[in-house]
Enzyme design. Sequence first.
Site, PDB file in Angstrom:
ATOM      1  N   ASP A  13      -6.661   1.046   1.114  1.00  0.00           N
ATOM      2  CA  ASP A  13      -6.736   1.128   2.570  1.00  0.00           C
ATOM      3  C   ASP A  13      -8.125   0.681   3.006  1.00  0.00           C
ATOM      4  O   ASP A  13      -8.897   0.134   2.216  1.00  0.00           O
ATOM      5  CB  ASP A  13      -6.433   2.552   3.042  1.00  0.00           C
ATOM      6  CG  ASP A  13      -7.499   3.558   2.624  1.00  0.00           C
ATOM      7  OD1 ASP A  13      -8.401   3.198   1.823  1.00  0.00           O
ATOM      8  OD2 ASP A  13      -7.448   4.703   3.112  1.00  0.00           O
TER       9      ASP A  13
ATOM     10  N   LYS B  31       0.828  -1.207   0.000  1.00  0.00           N
ATOM     11  CA  LYS B  31       0.000   0.000   0.000  1.00  0.00           C
ATOM     12  C   LYS B  31       0.862   1.256   0.000  1.00  0.00           C
ATOM     13  O   LYS B  31       0.607   2.193  -0.772  1.00  0.00           O
ATOM     14  CB  LYS B  31      -0.938   0.012   1.208  1.00  0.00           C
ATOM     15  CG  LYS B  31      -1.900   1.200   1.213  1.00  0.00           C
ATOM     16  CD  LYS B  31      -2.767   1.214   2.460  1.00  0.00           C
ATOM     17  CE  LYS B  31      -1.971   1.685   3.658  1.00  0.00           C
ATOM     18  NZ  LYS B  31      -2.823   1.905   4.852  1.00  0.00           N
TER      19      LYS B  31
END
Length: 223
Positions: A138, A120
């Site tokens: 997320d 991420k």
Amino acid sequence: MKAQQIEPFFAVLRAANPQPASELEYSNVFELLAAVLLSAQATDAGVNKATRRLFAVANTPARMHALGVERITGHIQSIGLFRNKARNLHETSRILVEQHGGEVPRTREALEALPGVGRKTANVVLNVAFGEPTMAVDTHIFRVGNRTGLAPGKNPLEVEMKLLERVPPAYRVDAHHWLILHGRYVCLARRPLCEECAVAAFCDSRPLFQGNPPREREALAGR
């Protein structure tokens, strides 16, 4: 969400926010990397408060490494997991100095080799700093992707792959910003603000939420 609804879904989001941007504060690529590394299990507002102090004294890999773990820790102790993050940021800074000439690398492989940098974080840096059409999934994007039916998946990687498959090329660079902001301020986890949602017409969950009183919506949101 049906395939033919995806383009108008993003067209509405773009019309409302033509130039979306990260809410993390930074002035160079290293500051961006550091801020994203520090943002795990912390709010952007909380990270910004800490990094304003930190970046004032160390905003390059060399300066951050020279600052040392103890002093880094002192600047970021208001955010979650600050001890581990301080160690990771210090070690990442060392690697950037010794192996990358003090520059943040532009490849996923090199980014993910840095301590504290996962997929991420690498996606955010590749997208925000270098304009790559990546999807940093997320909790907000995971929720929006599943709830709307845009990109259903059992884990963040599945949602990411589905987004890369379904988001039209013209929207890919900015898509993750629009989805994060939508999840953060409208498509809330416990009480989605369907009455205020500009893209409700395209949402697979619209029949579940619209017209239900707040308590019932909260129960449905927890499904």
